[in-house]
Write an enzyme that holds these catalytic residues in place. Sequence first.
Site, PDB file in Angstrom:
ATOM      1  N   CYS A 110     -14.240  -0.869  -7.727  1.00 38.84           N
ATOM      2  CA  CYS A 110     -15.106   0.083  -6.822  1.00 38.84           C
ATOM      3  C   CYS A 110     -15.793   1.417  -7.626  1.00 38.84           C
ATOM      4  O   CYS A 110     -16.632   2.105  -6.253  1.00 38.84           O
ATOM      5  CB  CYS A 110     -15.135   0.352  -4.952  1.00 38.84           C
ATOM      6  SG  CYS A 110     -13.629   0.724  -4.841  1.00 38.84           S
ATOM      7  N   ASP A 123       0.946  -1.631  -0.132  1.00 42.55           N
ATOM      8  CA  ASP A 123      -0.238   0.101   0.105  1.00 42.55           C
ATOM      9  C   ASP A 123       1.119   1.093  -0.249  1.00 42.55           C
ATOM     10  O   ASP A 123       1.748   1.168   0.539  1.00 42.55           O
ATOM     11  CB  ASP A 123      -0.481   0.064   1.292  1.00 42.55           C
ATOM     12  CG  ASP A 123      -1.957   0.906   1.385  1.00 42.55           C
ATOM     13  OD1 ASP A 123      -2.905   0.318   1.311  1.00 42.55           O
ATOM     14  OD2 ASP A 123      -2.171   1.910   0.905  1.00 42.55           O
TER      15      ASP A 123
END
Length: 399
Positions: A343, A256
């Site tokens: 998403c 990340d």
Amino acid sequence: MIPKSNLKMMKQIYLKRGKEESLLRFHPWVFSGAIQHIDDGIAEGEIVRVLNVHGDFIAVGHYQAGSIAVRVLSFRDVPVDADFWASRLASALRMRQSIGIADNPDNNTYRLVHGEGDLLPGLVIDVYGKTAVMQAHSIGMHLCRKEIAEQLVKVMGTRLENVYYKSETTLPFMDNMQNGFLYGGSDENIAFENGLKFYVDWLRGQKTGFFVDQRENRSLLEKFAKGKRVLNMFCYTGGFSFYAMRGGAELVHSVDSSAKAIELTNRNVELNFPGDKRHQAFCEDAFKYLEQAGDQYNLIILDPPAFAKHRGALHNALKGYTRLNNKALQKIEPGGILFTFSCSQVVTKDHFRNAVFTAAAQAGRKVRILHQLHQPADHPINIYHPEGEYLKGLVLYVE
């Protein structure tokens, strides 16, 4: 809020001729272009009645300046008061109980209210153990937050000890917006999902603190993980990582770009698998990491943040999804499995599938679809509001 005797005292919005048709099909939004006339003095967040050009009642909802001018709360001419909120919240809880998500000792993490999907547009409530995290996506829900929290505590009973309000990021234009507890105040932030433990950072984390919508997809990944060398891109809190570890993965690498996310991932892995050397986490840009990665991985998860927040960004978003999946497909070992997601609400299932198809063709890999994934049952889609279907994913077998 407004007694029944004063329903007709509510301010009113009149639609242009013929613009009520979508509302007659129970779509819960009134767009600004459909409005003919607005009563003087209507404030943002105020509850208003929506009428057709003849003055006939159609709906009641929250008014807000912008493209979506009214978010409909009811198609019946009813007061939006404490009883209204209690009824809607109780209905949401009953649905979660009926599908075995609420009151499950192995899973005390779920979405209780999913906006339009639970006939409460502009409101999200996620439950983490004894704490509910409430988030407003409209000014109207923000103004009603205390009354909603009061009814939430009554409806949930002993299930709930805290209600935390977190809307600084969803309503950043509101003056003096502050996150904080509306009820209780415990700092206990460990919850359970399918028997696994995790820390919830509702103070500083994204969304309400955890991505509840990937619960079922994480469970599916666990079934594929045995003996695999796993790369979890955009890992955030590490959910897919510790499911992969429980599934028997040989190694798991979490990536990340956020140092806070990596810290939380490491804490969650240690919470479930203390001292386990199979896991490593890297604070790195996803595209850069994939560019430098070898072909050591045979199970890759791509769960990026939304690449498109609005329709104007759709073209660039699809290019981004294609580029990201192309990189992963180039790197994954033959016989590997790719879990890939979008998403972005404005990216349809067909948009996303075509982007992945293009990536596969560019990478020159033979690819088969094993599963087509979506949001779980506690993120229901109002059948009259197809825009609520935002999460889509594919599980691919790559030769």
